[in-house]
Design a protein around this motif. Structure first.
Motif, PDB file in Angstrom:
ATOM      1  N   VAL A   1      -0.962  -4.354   2.860  1.00 26.14           N
ATOM      2  CA  VAL A   1      -1.967  -3.607   2.079  1.00 26.14           C
ATOM      3  C   VAL A   1      -3.009  -2.964   2.977  1.00 26.14           C
ATOM      4  CG1 VAL A   1      -3.799  -3.807   0.335  1.00 26.14           C
ATOM      5  CG2 VAL A   1      -1.660  -5.079   0.049  1.00 26.14           C
ATOM      6  N   THR A   2      -3.406  -3.667   4.016  1.00 27.18           N
ATOM      7  CA  THR A   2      -4.518  -3.201   4.838  1.00 27.18           C
ATOM      8  C   THR A   2      -4.106  -2.244   5.953  1.00 27.18           C
ATOM      9  OG1 THR A   2      -4.312  -5.165   6.250  1.00 27.18           O
ATOM     10  CG2 THR A   2      -5.854  -5.290   4.392  1.00 27.18           C
ATOM     11  N   GLY A   3      -2.808  -1.946   6.075  1.00 29.29           N
ATOM     12  CA  GLY A   3      -2.369  -0.962   7.066  1.00 29.29           C
ATOM     13  C   GLY A   3      -2.480   0.433   6.486  1.00 29.29           C
ATOM     14  N   SER A   4      -1.387   1.173   6.515  1.00 28.91           N
ATOM     15  CA  SER A   4      -1.365   2.511   5.944  1.00 28.91           C
ATOM     16  C   SER A   4      -1.235   2.418   4.426  1.00 28.91           C
ATOM     17  CB  SER A   4      -0.183   3.305   6.514  1.00 28.91           C
ATOM     18  OG  SER A   4      -0.007   4.513   5.797  1.00 28.91           O
ATOM     19  N   ALA A   5      -1.861   3.356   3.726  1.00 27.99           N
ATOM     20  CA  ALA A   5      -1.739   3.393   2.265  1.00 27.99           C
ATOM     21  C   ALA A   5      -0.314   3.729   1.833  1.00 27.99           C
ATOM     22  CB  ALA A   5      -2.713   4.420   1.686  1.00 27.99           C
ATOM     23  N   LYS A   6       0.498   4.192   2.755  1.00 26.47           N
ATOM     24  CA  LYS A   6       1.895   4.481   2.414  1.00 26.47           C
ATOM     25  C   LYS A   6       2.603   3.211   1.921  1.00 26.47           C
ATOM     26  CE  LYS A   6       2.533   8.242   5.787  1.00 26.47           C
ATOM     27  NZ  LYS A   6       3.332   8.706   6.955  1.00 26.47           N
ATOM     28  N   SER A   7       2.304   2.078   2.538  1.00 28.23           N
ATOM     29  CA  SER A   7       3.004   0.842   2.213  1.00 28.23           C
ATOM     30  C   SER A   7       2.756   0.391   0.772  1.00 28.23           C
ATOM     31  CB  SER A   7       2.600  -0.253   3.205  1.00 28.23           C
ATOM     32  OG  SER A   7       3.216  -1.470   2.868  1.00 28.23           O
ATOM     33  N   PRO A   8       1.511   0.161   0.341  1.00 37.03           N
ATOM     34  CA  PRO A   8       1.314  -0.266  -1.051  1.00 37.03           C
ATOM     35  C   PRO A   8       1.759   0.786  -2.066  1.00 37.03           C
ATOM     36  CG  PRO A   8      -0.792   0.235  -0.014  1.00 37.03           C
ATOM     37  CD  PRO A   8       0.228   0.219   1.071  1.00 37.03           C
ATOM     38  N   ALA A   9       1.617   2.063  -1.700  1.00 35.70           N
ATOM     39  CA  ALA A   9       2.032   3.117  -2.629  1.00 35.70           C
ATOM     40  C   ALA A   9       3.541   3.105  -2.831  1.00 35.70           C
ATOM     41  CB  ALA A   9       1.572   4.477  -2.117  1.00 35.70           C
ATOM     42  N   LEU A  10       4.292   2.959  -1.758  1.00 36.56           N
ATOM     43  CA  LEU A  10       5.754   2.937  -1.868  1.00 36.56           C
ATOM     44  C   LEU A  10       6.241   1.694  -2.614  1.00 36.56           C
ATOM     45  CD1 LEU A  10       6.676   4.257   1.702  1.00 36.56           C
ATOM     46  CD2 LEU A  10       7.019   5.457  -0.483  1.00 36.56           C
ATOM     47  N   VAL A  11       5.534   0.581  -2.441  1.00 39.45           N
ATOM     48  CA  VAL A  11       5.886  -0.630  -3.180  1.00 39.45           C
ATOM     49  C   VAL A  11       5.665  -0.415  -4.683  1.00 39.45           C
ATOM     50  CG1 VAL A  11       5.239  -3.023  -3.605  1.00 39.45           C
ATOM     51  CG2 VAL A  11       5.487  -2.206  -1.255  1.00 39.45           C
ATOM     52  N   MET A  12       4.586   0.256  -5.039  1.00 35.61           N
ATOM     53  CA  MET A  12       4.334   0.555  -6.456  1.00 35.61           C
ATOM     54  C   MET A  12       5.455   1.391  -7.053  1.00 35.61           C
ATOM     55  SD  MET A  12       0.428   1.855  -6.487  1.00 35.61           S
ATOM     56  CE  MET A  12      -0.615   1.353  -5.151  1.00 35.61           C
ATOM     57  N   ILE A  13       5.892   2.391  -6.286  1.00 35.02           N
ATOM     58  CA  ILE A  13       6.879   3.342  -6.800  1.00 35.02           C
ATOM     59  C   ILE A  13       8.282   2.749  -6.856  1.00 35.02           C
ATOM     60  CG2 ILE A  13       7.963   5.584  -6.407  1.00 35.02           C
ATOM     61  CD1 ILE A  13       5.329   6.452  -5.024  1.00 35.02           C
ATOM     62  N   HIS A  14       8.648   1.965  -5.820  1.00 36.68           N
ATOM     63  CA  HIS A  14      10.036   1.490  -5.693  1.00 36.68           C
ATOM     64  C   HIS A  14      10.219   0.001  -5.947  1.00 36.68           C
ATOM     65  CE1 HIS A  14      11.882   5.169  -3.978  1.00 36.68           C
ATOM     66  NE2 HIS A  14      10.643   5.405  -3.552  1.00 36.68           N
ATOM     67  N   GLY A  15       9.180  -0.788  -5.766  1.00 36.30           N
ATOM     68  CA  GLY A  15       9.340  -2.224  -5.814  1.00 36.30           C
ATOM     69  C   GLY A  15       9.849  -2.759  -4.482  1.00 36.30           C
ATOM     70  N   VAL A  16      10.020  -4.076  -4.385  1.00 36.25           N
ATOM     71  CA  VAL A  16      10.495  -4.729  -3.154  1.00 36.25           C
ATOM     72  C   VAL A  16      11.573  -5.736  -3.526  1.00 36.25           C
ATOM     73  CG1 VAL A  16       9.864  -6.215  -1.212  1.00 36.25           C
ATOM     74  CG2 VAL A  16       8.274  -4.463  -1.990  1.00 36.25           C
TER      75      VAL A  16
END
Length: 258
Positions: free
Chosen positions: A141-156
């Motif tokens: 979460v605290t790195g690039s905003a790309k990471s939490p955003a992509l998790v929201m869109i695609h899941g893990v």
């Protein structure tokens, strides 16, 4: 054969010796008066309307109807303004756009969107040990905003390590159908809540970069390995400045002079 005398009409007692004529007459009078009062109570409020009131109402209706029909300009602004009168103009030239500083707008909207996440990650972002990973202090979460955003869109999906603890990732996509404004708002909220303090205000151009990565990746959920390459990746587009105003309804950047 009985010798008792039965009056033909009880209201008109005969004159046999046991009858008190004065008393009987008084009782008949009281009964008649009570019946008269009851009749008046039943008819109260049913009095006919005065003919003069009906005539007056008819005249008012006729006159009012004729005025409305003959006055085409009755509701015309120009027809009822004084000569030389000038209507005031509003400086805004129309309705005012509801605005807020970008960080404030993102935090408010992100807080509302986080209700979709709180059932698993907790209202304070602490998660559930061994089950749902924490968001507070998470390197994802605290790195690039790309990471939490992509998790929201695609899941893990699959194993993932968060703050030194392993989890079996099974998060479904949450942001299907969300706007760019929603993606930016919740990403900013996660990065600046629960003790996280990233500070970078995501711009629409940065969200476009996230959308491009998402489109290229396809519909499948991210694995920890695929997501790791975006965890600390920098954006090519610049972030928004703290002075940037957003339309709080649409998330569009608003010119400060508007």
């Amino acid at each position: 054969m009985s010798t008792d005398q039965v009056p033909v009409d009880p209201t008109k007692p005969d004159l046999e010796e046991s009858t008190n004529v004065a008393q009987a007459h008084e009782e008949v009078t009281r009964s008649a008066a009570a019946a008269s009062r009851e009749q008046q109570l039943r008819e109260n409020g049913l009095e006919p309307v005065s003919i003069w009131i009906m005539i007056a109402g008819f005249i008012v209706a006729v006159v009012g109807g004729s005025v409305l029909l003959d006055s085409e300009n009755l509701f015309d602004y120009d027809a009822f303004t004084k000569e030389g009168y000038v209507r005031a103009e509003f400086e805004s030239g129309g309705s005012t756009i509801p605005t807020a500083l970008a960080a404030d707008a993102y935090m408010k909207r992100g807080s509302a969107l986080y209700k979709n996440c709180a059932s698993c990650h907790g209202t304070g972002g602490a998660g559930v040990a061994g089950v749902y990973p924490p968001l507070a202090g998470s390197e994802w979460v605290t790195g690039s905003a790309k990471s939490p955003a992509l998790v929201m869109i695609h899941g893990v999906s699959g194993p993932i390590e968060v703050k030194g603890t392993g989890y079996n990732g099974a998060m479904p996509p949450m942001a299907d159908g969300w706007s760019d404004y929603d993606i930016a708002a919740l990403s900013y909220y996660l990065q600046n809540s629960f003790g996280n303090k990233v500070g970078e205000i995501i711009s629409p151009e940065q969200v476009a970069e996230i959308r491009a990565i998402s489109k290229e990746y396809g519909k499948k959920p991210f694995s920890a390995g695929d997501l790791a390459q975006h965890r600390d990746a920098k954006f090519e587009a610049p972030a928004l400045t703290p002075e940037t105003l957003l339309n709080i309804k649409t998330g569009e950047v608003v010119d400060a002079d508007q």
